[in-house]
Design a protein around this motif. Structure first.
Motif, PDB file in Angstrom:
ATOM      1  N   ARG A 207      -5.522   4.819 -27.837  1.00 32.51           N
ATOM      2  CA  ARG A 207      -4.637   3.726 -27.455  1.00 32.51           C
ATOM      3  C   ARG A 207      -3.811   4.164 -26.259  1.00 32.51           C
ATOM      4  O   ARG A 207      -3.466   5.334 -26.130  1.00 32.51           O
ATOM      5  CB  ARG A 207      -3.723   3.332 -28.620  1.00 32.51           C
ATOM      6  N   ASN A 208      -3.520   3.213 -25.385  1.00 32.70           N
ATOM      7  CA  ASN A 208      -2.663   3.459 -24.231  1.00 32.70           C
ATOM      8  C   ASN A 208      -1.332   2.755 -24.454  1.00 32.70           C
ATOM      9  O   ASN A 208      -1.298   1.705 -25.097  1.00 32.70           O
ATOM     10  CB  ASN A 208      -3.312   2.935 -22.947  1.00 32.70           C
ATOM     11  N   ALA A 209      -0.249   3.308 -23.929  1.00 36.41           N
ATOM     12  CA  ALA A 209       1.060   2.725 -24.223  1.00 36.41           C
ATOM     13  C   ALA A 209       2.052   3.001 -23.095  1.00 36.41           C
ATOM     14  O   ALA A 209       1.883   3.923 -22.301  1.00 36.41           O
ATOM     15  CB  ALA A 209       1.609   3.280 -25.532  1.00 36.41           C
ATOM     16  N   VAL A 210       3.090   2.179 -23.064  1.00 33.80           N
ATOM     17  CA  VAL A 210       4.239   2.376 -22.176  1.00 33.80           C
ATOM     18  C   VAL A 210       5.409   2.835 -23.023  1.00 33.80           C
ATOM     19  O   VAL A 210       5.753   2.189 -24.018  1.00 33.80           O
ATOM     20  CB  VAL A 210       4.600   1.078 -21.433  1.00 33.80           C
ATOM     21  N   CYS A 211       6.010   3.937 -22.633  1.00 36.88           N
ATOM     22  CA  CYS A 211       7.210   4.434 -23.306  1.00 36.88           C
ATOM     23  C   CYS A 211       8.421   3.819 -22.613  1.00 36.88           C
ATOM     24  O   CYS A 211       8.763   4.196 -21.488  1.00 36.88           O
ATOM     25  CB  CYS A 211       7.258   5.963 -23.234  1.00 36.88           C
ATOM     26  N   THR A 212       9.061   2.871 -23.276  1.00 39.67           N
ATOM     27  CA  THR A 212      10.132   2.113 -22.633  1.00 39.67           C
ATOM     28  C   THR A 212      11.440   2.882 -22.522  1.00 39.67           C
ATOM     29  O   THR A 212      12.374   2.410 -21.870  1.00 39.67           O
ATOM     30  CB  THR A 212      10.370   0.800 -23.399  1.00 39.67           C
ATOM     31  N   SER A 213      11.522   4.057 -23.143  1.00 43.15           N
ATOM     32  CA  SER A 213      12.740   4.859 -23.008  1.00 43.15           C
ATOM     33  C   SER A 213      12.650   5.835 -21.836  1.00 43.15           C
ATOM     34  O   SER A 213      13.616   6.534 -21.537  1.00 43.15           O
ATOM     35  CB  SER A 213      13.019   5.627 -24.301  1.00 43.15           C
ATOM     36  N   ALA A 214      11.478   5.900 -21.181  1.00 42.10           N
ATOM     37  CA  ALA A 214      11.288   6.788 -20.027  1.00 42.10           C
ATOM     38  C   ALA A 214      11.220   5.946 -18.758  1.00 42.10           C
ATOM     39  O   ALA A 214      10.610   4.872 -18.744  1.00 42.10           O
ATOM     40  CB  ALA A 214      10.013   7.609 -20.192  1.00 42.10           C
ATOM     41  N   LYS A 215      11.825   6.463 -17.692  1.00 43.54           N
ATOM     42  CA  LYS A 215      11.941   5.681 -16.467  1.00 43.54           C
ATOM     43  C   LYS A 215      11.723   6.574 -15.250  1.00 43.54           C
ATOM     44  O   LYS A 215      12.235   7.686 -15.183  1.00 43.54           O
ATOM     45  CB  LYS A 215      13.333   5.047 -16.402  1.00 43.54           C
ATOM     46  N   ILE A 216      10.954   6.050 -14.282  1.00 43.14           N
ATOM     47  CA  ILE A 216      10.827   6.714 -12.971  1.00 43.14           C
ATOM     48  C   ILE A 216      10.937   5.647 -11.878  1.00 43.14           C
ATOM     49  O   ILE A 216      10.904   4.444 -12.160  1.00 43.14           O
ATOM     50  CB  ILE A 216       9.494   7.500 -12.843  1.00 43.14           C
ATOM     51  N   TYR A 217      11.037   6.108 -10.625  1.00 46.59           N
ATOM     52  CA  TYR A 217      11.206   5.198  -9.490  1.00 46.59           C
ATOM     53  C   TYR A 217      10.103   5.465  -8.467  1.00 46.59           C
ATOM     54  O   TYR A 217       9.802   6.612  -8.145  1.00 46.59           O
ATOM     55  CB  TYR A 217      12.582   5.397  -8.851  1.00 46.59           C
ATOM     56  N   HIS A 218       9.528   4.372  -7.954  1.00 44.76           N
ATOM     57  CA  HIS A 218       8.363   4.469  -7.080  1.00 44.76           C
ATOM     58  C   HIS A 218       8.664   3.816  -5.736  1.00 44.76           C
ATOM     59  O   HIS A 218       9.138   2.679  -5.682  1.00 44.76           O
ATOM     60  CB  HIS A 218       7.164   3.776  -7.751  1.00 44.76           C
ATOM     61  N   ASP A 219       8.364   4.520  -4.663  1.00 42.18           N
ATOM     62  CA  ASP A 219       8.641   4.031  -3.310  1.00 42.18           C
ATOM     63  C   ASP A 219       7.498   3.135  -2.845  1.00 42.18           C
ATOM     64  O   ASP A 219       6.590   3.559  -2.136  1.00 42.18           O
ATOM     65  CB  ASP A 219       8.800   5.217  -2.347  1.00 42.18           C
ATOM     66  N   LEU A 220       7.540   1.870  -3.262  1.00 40.88           N
ATOM     67  CA  LEU A 220       6.525   0.892  -2.900  1.00 40.88           C
ATOM     68  C   LEU A 220       7.204  -0.323  -2.315  1.00 40.88           C
ATOM     69  O   LEU A 220       8.081  -0.917  -2.940  1.00 40.88           O
ATOM     70  CB  LEU A 220       5.703   0.490  -4.139  1.00 40.88           C
ATOM     71  N   ASP A 221       6.814  -0.708  -1.104  1.00 47.61           N
ATOM     72  CA  ASP A 221       7.402  -1.845  -0.418  1.00 47.61           C
ATOM     73  C   ASP A 221       6.645  -3.109  -0.827  1.00 47.61           C
ATOM     74  O   ASP A 221       5.512  -3.339  -0.403  1.00 47.61           O
ATOM     75  CB  ASP A 221       7.313  -1.645   1.095  1.00 47.61           C
ATOM     76  N   SER A 222       7.263  -3.926  -1.667  1.00 47.41           N
ATOM     77  CA  SER A 222       6.589  -5.137  -2.135  1.00 47.41           C
ATOM     78  C   SER A 222       6.350  -6.129  -1.003  1.00 47.41           C
ATOM     79  O   SER A 222       5.427  -6.945  -1.062  1.00 47.41           O
ATOM     80  CB  SER A 222       7.410  -5.807  -3.239  1.00 47.41           C
ATOM     81  N   ASN A 223       7.165  -6.076   0.048  1.00 48.39           N
ATOM     82  CA  ASN A 223       6.979  -6.993   1.182  1.00 48.39           C
ATOM     83  C   ASN A 223       5.645  -6.747   1.879  1.00 48.39           C
ATOM     84  O   ASN A 223       5.015  -7.669   2.393  1.00 48.39           O
ATOM     85  CB  ASN A 223       8.127  -6.846   2.189  1.00 48.39           C
ATOM     86  N   GLN A 224       5.199  -5.482   1.906  1.00 47.88           N
ATOM     87  CA  GLN A 224       3.911  -5.185   2.511  1.00 47.88           C
ATOM     88  C   GLN A 224       2.777  -5.836   1.738  1.00 47.88           C
ATOM     89  O   GLN A 224       1.791  -6.290   2.327  1.00 47.88           O
ATOM     90  CB  GLN A 224       3.702  -3.671   2.584  1.00 47.88           C
ATOM     91  N   LEU A 225       2.898  -5.893   0.420  1.00 49.41           N
ATOM     92  CA  LEU A 225       1.871  -6.541  -0.385  1.00 49.41           C
ATOM     93  C   LEU A 225       1.827  -8.039  -0.106  1.00 49.41           C
ATOM     94  O   LEU A 225       0.761  -8.651  -0.064  1.00 49.41           O
ATOM     95  CB  LEU A 225       2.145  -6.305  -1.872  1.00 49.41           C
ATOM     96  N   GLN A 226       2.988  -8.639   0.110  1.00 55.05           N
ATOM     97  CA  GLN A 226       3.077 -10.082   0.288  1.00 55.05           C
ATOM     98  C   GLN A 226       2.712 -10.536   1.690  1.00 55.05           C
ATOM     99  O   GLN A 226       2.415 -11.712   1.904  1.00 55.05           O
ATOM    100  CB  GLN A 226       4.496 -10.556  -0.052  1.00 55.05           C
ATOM    101  N   THR A 227       2.691  -9.612   2.647  1.00 59.05           N
ATOM    102  CA  THR A 227       2.395  -9.984   4.030  1.00 59.05           C
ATOM    103  C   THR A 227       1.079  -9.412   4.533  1.00 59.05           C
ATOM    104  O   THR A 227       0.693  -9.673   5.666  1.00 59.05           O
ATOM    105  CB  THR A 227       3.515  -9.488   4.974  1.00 59.05           C
ATOM    106  N   GLY A 228       0.381  -8.654   3.710  1.00 57.34           N
ATOM    107  CA  GLY A 228      -0.877  -8.058   4.165  1.00 57.34           C
ATOM    108  C   GLY A 228      -0.649  -6.955   5.163  1.00 57.34           C
ATOM    109  O   GLY A 228      -1.483  -6.735   6.054  1.00 57.34           O
ATOM    110  N   GLY A 229       0.467  -6.233   5.021  1.00 49.12           N
ATOM    111  CA  GLY A 229       0.848  -5.247   6.029  1.00 49.12           C
ATOM    112  C   GLY A 229       0.634  -3.795   5.632  1.00 49.12           C
ATOM    113  O   GLY A 229       1.187  -2.902   6.272  1.00 49.12           O
ATOM    114  N   ARG A 230      -0.161  -3.521   4.591  1.00 52.28           N
ATOM    115  CA  ARG A 230      -0.420  -2.130   4.222  1.00 52.28           C
ATOM    116  C   ARG A 230      -1.545  -1.560   5.077  1.00 52.28           C
ATOM    117  O   ARG A 230      -2.163  -2.259   5.876  1.00 52.28           O
ATOM    118  CB  ARG A 230      -0.744  -2.024   2.730  1.00 52.28           C
ATOM    119  N   LYS A 231      -1.828  -0.259   4.870  1.00 52.89           N
ATOM    120  CA  LYS A 231      -2.840   0.415   5.685  1.00 52.89           C
ATOM    121  C   LYS A 231      -4.242  -0.094   5.326  1.00 52.89           C
ATOM    122  O   LYS A 231      -4.490  -0.513   4.197  1.00 52.89           O
ATOM    123  CB  LYS A 231      -2.763   1.927   5.469  1.00 52.89           C
ATOM    124  N   PRO A 232      -5.183  -0.035   6.289  1.00 53.30           N
ATOM    125  CA  PRO A 232      -6.537  -0.565   6.037  1.00 53.30           C
ATOM    126  C   PRO A 232      -7.225   0.032   4.819  1.00 53.30           C
ATOM    127  O   PRO A 232      -7.936  -0.686   4.101  1.00 53.30           O
ATOM    128  CB  PRO A 232      -7.284  -0.215   7.330  1.00 53.30           C
TER     129      PRO A 232
END
Length: 357
Positions: A207-232
């Motif tokens: 089984r796979n699971a998410v541990c909701t008491s553990a937290k990390i932060y990820h440097d991902l620009d959501s605007n790039q996803l919405q505008t098609g502006g990521r790398k090829p």
């Protein structure tokens, strides 16, 4: 009292040394006492060895002679971890920053749930630390469609259900999973390999699971996803590897048809975003990725065997027209179609009014 399980943390670097150093700084502040850090450099042009060894001498550094992708680089670390007797392997993106208690809580969660093979923390945006990025997903085995929890807060089945799929951003892997299902699939090189590994884990009784008491932060620009502006390479691998996944896991005409219908709708939306952004290179990457995926080509990104010109021109014509409307027609999303027609009529009225004035 028995010793705490040993965790090997795999961090892959490729030409993003500042990110890797920030990640390492947070990792060495973890409050979990029994871990080893493995930094794998995937043939960077920046020669990071001296800096990493000077600032973080406690890290095991492995230098690859070629860029063998996210899958190959992490597999090198996983093999080292297995040989060194690790009980868990934490695949951790180098563009993440972790909370000091995150690894301890992940291990505690896994140790309390012996049937669980893969565990992810909650993932938040690094530049907006109160905003959720990932809280689990669920796969529909009939067509491999992934769905994500809504903002309503009903997340349980996405985090501890029977069909949970996880991201590889901060994926804790139990040793027994590696022993039974093997390493990451190097055909994928990068992207979708985490979904494939999640599916393999589920297929083999974990089984796979998410541990909701553990937290990390990820440097991902959501605007790039919405505008098609990521790398090829992002668009290439996302298209190609999604098709590789479908080819490997789906059987039957109905399942494959539904999968290809969804793929085509997503591809048209991505082409539309890239075209709107004026990025010709990205639209080419989308088309080549789709073409190579249909032909089951794998491994690193390549510009060889490009999509035939006639087919390429056809898709580019669709991208210049109404790709989002067409995608909704393909998916039979009548509510979205009605909304788009309404917005289109409003724009036409505004255009006519501006010409009259």
């Amino acid at each position: 009292m028995p010793p705490l399980p040993k965790v090997c943390i795999s961090i892959l670097n490729w030409n993003r040394l500042p990110d890797t150093l920030a990640c390492l700084e947070s990792v060495f502040n973890l409050d979990y006492p029994n871990f080893e850090v493995i930094v794998v450099d995937n043939h960077s042009s920046e020669s990071p060895e001296e800096t990493i060894r000077r600032l973080h001498p406690g890290a095991k550094l492995i230098i690859n002679r070629a860029n063998i992708g996210f899958t190959g680089g992490n597999n090198v670390a996983m093999a080292y971890a297995m040989q060194s007797g690790a009980d868990y392997i934490w695949l951790l993106n180098n563009d993440t920053v972790v909370e000091p208690n995150s690894l301890r809580r992940l291990v505690e969660y896994a140790e309390a749930n012996d049937s669980i093979g893969l565990v992810s923390p909650l993932i938040y945006y690094l530049d907006d630390m109160d905003r959720m990025q990932f809280a689990g997903s669920r796969v529909d085995w009939r067509n491999l469609r992934l769905t994500y929890p809504s903002e309503s807060g009903d997340n349980g089945s996405f985090q501890e259900g029977e069909d949970v799929c996880l991201w590889g951003t901060a994926l804790l892997v139990r040793r027994r999973v590696v022993e039974k299902v093997g390493y990451l699939n190097e055909d994928y090189f990068a992207y979708w390999e985490d979904t494939e590994y999640s599916l393999r884990s589920l297929r083999n009784g974990f089984r796979n699971a998410v541990c909701t008491s553990a937290k990390i932060y990820h440097d991902l620009d959501s605007n790039q996803l919405q505008t098609g502006g990521r790398k090829p390479h992002f668009y290439y691998f996302m298209c190609r590897n999604r098709l590789l996944l479908g080819h490997e896991y789906l059987r039957g005409v109905k399942a494959r048809f539904e999968f290809l219908r969804q793929f085509l709708a997503t591809m048209l939306c991505t082409l539309g975003l890239c075209h709107r952004n004026g990025n010709v290179e990205n639209t080419g990457a989308v088309l080549n990725g789709a073409w190579h995926g249909l032909r089951s080509l794998s491994g690193p990104m390549t510009s060889k065997d490009q999509m035939p010109n006639a087919l390429r021109r056809f898709f580019l014509l669709l991208a210049r027209g109404q790709p989002f409307l067409l995608a909704n027609v393909i998916m039979l999303d009548w509510r979205a179609i009605a909304g788009q027609f309404s917005r289109l009529r409003a724009r036409l009225r505004e255009s006519a009014a501006s010409k009259l004035s």
